[in-house]
Write a protein that holds these residues in place. Structure first.
Motif, mmCIF file in Angstrom:
data_model
loop_
_atom_site.group_PDB
_atom_site.id
_atom_site.type_symbol
_atom_site.label_atom_id
_atom_site.label_comp_id
_atom_site.label_asym_id
_atom_site.label_seq_id
_atom_site.Cartn_x
_atom_site.Cartn_y
_atom_site.Cartn_z
ATOM 1 N N THR A 162 0.872 -1.157 0.138
ATOM 2 C CA THR A 162 0.034 0.016 -0.049
ATOM 3 C C THR A 162 0.775 1.241 -0.011
ATOM 4 O OG1 THR A 162 -1.616 -1.095 1.237
ATOM 5 C CG2 THR A 162 -1.918 0.996 1.228
ATOM 6 N N ALA A 163 0.603 2.350 -0.794
ATOM 7 C CA ALA A 163 1.311 3.464 -1.012
ATOM 8 C C ALA A 163 0.448 4.424 0.125
ATOM 9 C CB ALA A 163 1.124 3.984 -2.361
ATOM 10 N N LEU A 164 1.099 5.152 0.998
ATOM 11 C CA LEU A 164 0.614 6.002 2.111
ATOM 12 C C LEU A 164 1.104 7.463 1.620
ATOM 13 C CD1 LEU A 164 1.719 4.218 5.137
ATOM 14 C CD2 LEU A 164 -0.593 3.961 3.757
ATOM 15 N N PRO A 165 0.136 8.382 1.859
ATOM 16 C CA PRO A 165 0.685 9.820 1.669
ATOM 17 C C PRO A 165 1.600 10.131 2.533
ATOM 18 C CG PRO A 165 -1.678 9.596 2.218
ATOM 19 C CD PRO A 165 -1.310 8.282 2.146
ATOM 20 N N GLU A 166 1.138 9.574 3.976
ATOM 21 C CA GLU A 166 1.783 10.172 5.140
ATOM 22 C C GLU A 166 2.046 8.861 6.261
ATOM 23 O OE1 GLU A 166 1.596 13.936 8.268
ATOM 24 O OE2 GLU A 166 -0.267 13.257 6.975
ATOM 25 N N ALA A 167 3.082 8.871 7.071
ATOM 26 C CA ALA A 167 3.378 7.924 8.189
ATOM 27 C C ALA A 167 3.727 8.560 9.275
ATOM 28 C CB ALA A 167 4.540 7.092 7.716
ATOM 29 N N HIS A 168 3.161 7.892 10.415
ATOM 30 C CA HIS A 168 3.137 8.426 11.795
ATOM 31 C C HIS A 168 3.947 7.506 12.580
ATOM 32 C CE1 HIS A 168 0.305 11.356 10.584
ATOM 33 N NE2 HIS A 168 -0.306 10.329 10.022
ATOM 34 N N ALA A 169 4.666 7.955 14.034
ATOM 35 C CA ALA A 169 5.272 7.366 14.958
ATOM 36 C C ALA A 169 4.587 5.971 15.031
ATOM 37 C CB ALA A 169 5.338 8.337 16.255
ATOM 38 N N GLY A 170 5.402 4.827 15.293
ATOM 39 C CA GLY A 170 4.990 3.761 15.555
ATOM 40 C C GLY A 170 4.585 2.958 14.240
ATOM 41 N N GLN A 171 4.554 3.444 13.347
ATOM 42 C CA GLN A 171 4.451 2.638 11.856
ATOM 43 C C GLN A 171 5.905 2.164 11.276
ATOM 44 O OE1 GLN A 171 1.857 5.600 10.037
ATOM 45 N NE2 GLN A 171 0.622 3.563 9.291
ATOM 46 N N SER A 172 5.636 1.028 10.928
ATOM 47 C CA SER A 172 6.955 0.410 10.079
ATOM 48 C C SER A 172 6.741 0.532 8.847
ATOM 49 C CB SER A 172 7.243 -0.927 10.667
ATOM 50 O OG SER A 172 7.560 -1.098 11.917
ATOM 51 N N VAL A 173 7.447 1.306 7.841
ATOM 52 C CA VAL A 173 7.276 1.531 6.545
ATOM 53 C C VAL A 173 8.547 1.572 5.774
ATOM 54 C CG1 VAL A 173 5.433 3.205 7.076
ATOM 55 C CG2 VAL A 173 7.432 4.359 7.062
ATOM 56 N N THR A 174 8.588 1.793 4.479
ATOM 57 C CA THR A 174 9.540 1.850 3.695
ATOM 58 C C THR A 174 9.457 3.169 2.796
ATOM 59 O OG1 THR A 174 10.039 -0.523 3.312
ATOM 60 C CG2 THR A 174 10.834 1.002 1.730
ATOM 61 N N LEU A 175 10.585 4.112 2.989
ATOM 62 C CA LEU A 175 10.651 5.588 2.160
ATOM 63 C C LEU A 175 11.422 5.324 0.969
ATOM 64 C CD1 LEU A 175 11.101 7.967 5.293
ATOM 65 C CD2 LEU A 175 9.158 6.969 4.337
ATOM 66 N N ARG A 176 10.930 6.136 0.010
ATOM 67 C CA ARG A 176 11.880 6.024 -1.189
ATOM 68 C C ARG A 176 12.146 7.628 -1.465
ATOM 69 N NH1 ARG A 176 8.420 3.288 -5.856
ATOM 70 N NH2 ARG A 176 6.447 3.245 -4.445
ATOM 71 N N LEU A 177 13.228 7.926 -1.958
ATOM 72 C CA LEU A 177 13.800 9.421 -1.966
ATOM 73 C C LEU A 177 14.126 9.601 -3.245
ATOM 74 C CD1 LEU A 177 16.348 9.303 1.119
ATOM 75 C CD2 LEU A 177 13.805 9.897 0.846
ATOM 76 N N ALA A 178 14.049 10.749 -3.611
ATOM 77 C CA ALA A 178 14.260 11.382 -5.028
ATOM 78 C C ALA A 178 15.798 11.204 -5.608
ATOM 79 C CB ALA A 178 13.772 12.807 -4.914
ATOM 80 N N ASP A 179 16.632 11.318 -4.603
ATOM 81 C CA ASP A 179 18.032 10.917 -4.840
ATOM 82 C C ASP A 179 18.693 9.985 -4.622
ATOM 83 O OD1 ASP A 179 18.404 14.179 -5.739
ATOM 84 O OD2 ASP A 179 17.454 14.243 -3.416
#
Length: 450
Positions: free
Chosen positions: A300-317
């Protein structure tokens, strides 16, 4: 001999466990106190009277109690799960219990009372929103009470609730209760405890645990469970600046799915704050900056993530980022420091001395360090900082560290996620101490503050 538990215990066991409302907040609490203050009994009473114990569990406790020759169900057995604990009648390890009421969900850590197990109390209290500290009404405030108050203060626990237990054994005396509360208030103020509340209880019979008692007319406040249902949970992690310690760099292996051939994600648990797509972040310790292009939660793609959530971030660079790096809000990054002053709860039988080589585990990063100085130890009799050359098991003191590499840290009083670390023995891997960063010039409400 027949066990005759209280009617409230049997009635509670016969009822189904109530589920919290969808909007109820989670509260993490830990118990603390001296030996035989009744912590496990209080927890057992809380579980039984809040309808969080199944009837077969209560029946098992009754059978064990009967085998011991008791005439009542020993509710402490609901939490003292280790065989050694049951045989000795003490709490050794931290016992975690999960329960809920219609108003809230709880994670409870029942911690030991023996001085030798203070390290377990530190562990159980490290993530707590509330510490429930028990004091035996017959003995009042003792050294271990002060030690646990100090632990709550240096761990920056937002709330401390003191249960003056076994009030029945002092004939429900208002004078005894008032004297203990006055001494607790003075000690709490000296140590910098943020929010300290007290109430009289009799865990064995349930007075002021789940329901208010008519036998304590001098106390007009809520019962313990009522208080825990309404006390605010710590929102520091949610409200702080964004922090995500990188645990894993994700790259597809082998034949990547269509559209993911160049996928590179940085996985971890959001330790504080929140992050949104498009937000600028800084990578520490490299200080490189980039922008978040996507936040993935499984598929699932999220618009925002908050404290306590385990997520994967992708960066522009395309930045060199590895496990142990920290992604932080570019507008409010922590400092990078190699010389750190800290308060520590010493948890090892090996004393701490200047010149000791240690490992510092901060978030997902581990670096080598040297103890350059031991400055003070907390005297538990008068709650003052005393000069020291060493720290021994269960001491609470201040030290200085020289790190081999800079770490992104903040004062623990401002940020638990940035300010907490562990000291580890580099030779055998055992934990030596729990540490809390104390930056120079910061006025922290905790013992041994400058």
């Amino acid at each position: 001999m027949t066990i005759t538990p209280s009617e409230s215990a049997r009635a509670a066991a016969d009822q189904p466990t109530l589920q919290p409302s969808p909007t109820a907040g989670l509260l993490r609490l830990a118990t603390a106190g001296s030996v035989d203050d009744g912590k496990s009994t209080l927890v057992g009473r809380l579980l039984v009277d809040s309808k969080s114990v199944l009837r077969d569990q209560l029946a098992a406790v009754e059978r064990v109690s009967l085998d011991r020759g008791l005439t009542h169900a020993d509710l402490a057995l609901l939490t003292d799960g280790l065989r050694a604990e049951r045989e000795q009648g003490i709490t050794i390890d931290v016992a975690y219990r999960y329960f809920a009421t219609p108003r809230r969900s709880f994670i409870l850590a029942d911690c030991p009372g023996h001085v030798q197990y203070t390290r377990n109390t530190v562990t159980g209290s490290s993530t707590a929103d509330v510490v429930v500290l028990l004091v035996d009404a017959r003995h009042g405030v003792v050294e271990q009470t002060r030690r646990h108050l100090a632990v709550a203060a240096i761990l920056n626990v937002p709330h401390v609730v003191v249960a003056v237990n076994k009030i029945d054994l002092v004939d429900f005396s208002a004078d005894v209760y008032d004297a203990i509360v006055a001494e607790l208030a003075a000690a709490g103020a000296e140590l910098g405890v943020k929010d300290l509340r007290a109430l009289p209880t009799c865990a064995l019979e349930g007075d002021n645990v789940v329901r208010r008692s008519s036998r304590t007319p001098f106390y007009s406040g809520p019962a313990l469970l009522e208080l825990l249902e309404t006390i605010p949970a710590d929102s520091t992690s949610a409200d702080g600046a964004f922090r995500l310690p990188v645990q894993l760099v994700i790259r597809p292996q082998g034949a990547a799915p269509e559209g993911l051939s160049d996928y590179r994600g940085y996985a971890g648990r959001v330790a504080a704050g929140s992050v949104r797509v498009g937000q600028e972040v800084v990578v520490l310790p490299s200080r490189r900056r980039s922008r978040v292009t996507a936040i993935d939660l499984a598929d699932t793609a999220l618009p925002e993530a908050h404290a306590g959530q385990s997520v994967t971030l992708r960066l522009a660079d395309d930045i060199d980022i590895t496990r142990g790096d920290l992604l932080a809000a570019a507008t409010d990054p922590p400092q990078l420091l190699r010389d750190v002053a800290a308060r520590v709860a010493w948890l090892s039988e090996h004393p701490a001395k200047p010149g000791d080589r240690v490992l510092v585990k901060h978030g997902t990063r581990t670096v080598q360090a040297i103890v350059t100085a031991i400055e003070a130890v907390l005297g538990l009799d008068d709650l003052t900082a005393e000069p020291a050359q060493t720290l021994v098991l269960n001491d609470i003191g201040t030290i200085r560290l020289r790190l081999s590499e800079p770490l992104p840290v903040a004062d623990y009083a401002r940020s638990r996620s940035d300010g907490a670390f562990l000291l580890v023995d580099p030779f055998d891997g055992w934990t030596l101490a729990a540490g809390m960063v104390h930056l120079e010039g910061e006025r922290a409400s905790a013992p041994l503050a400058a």
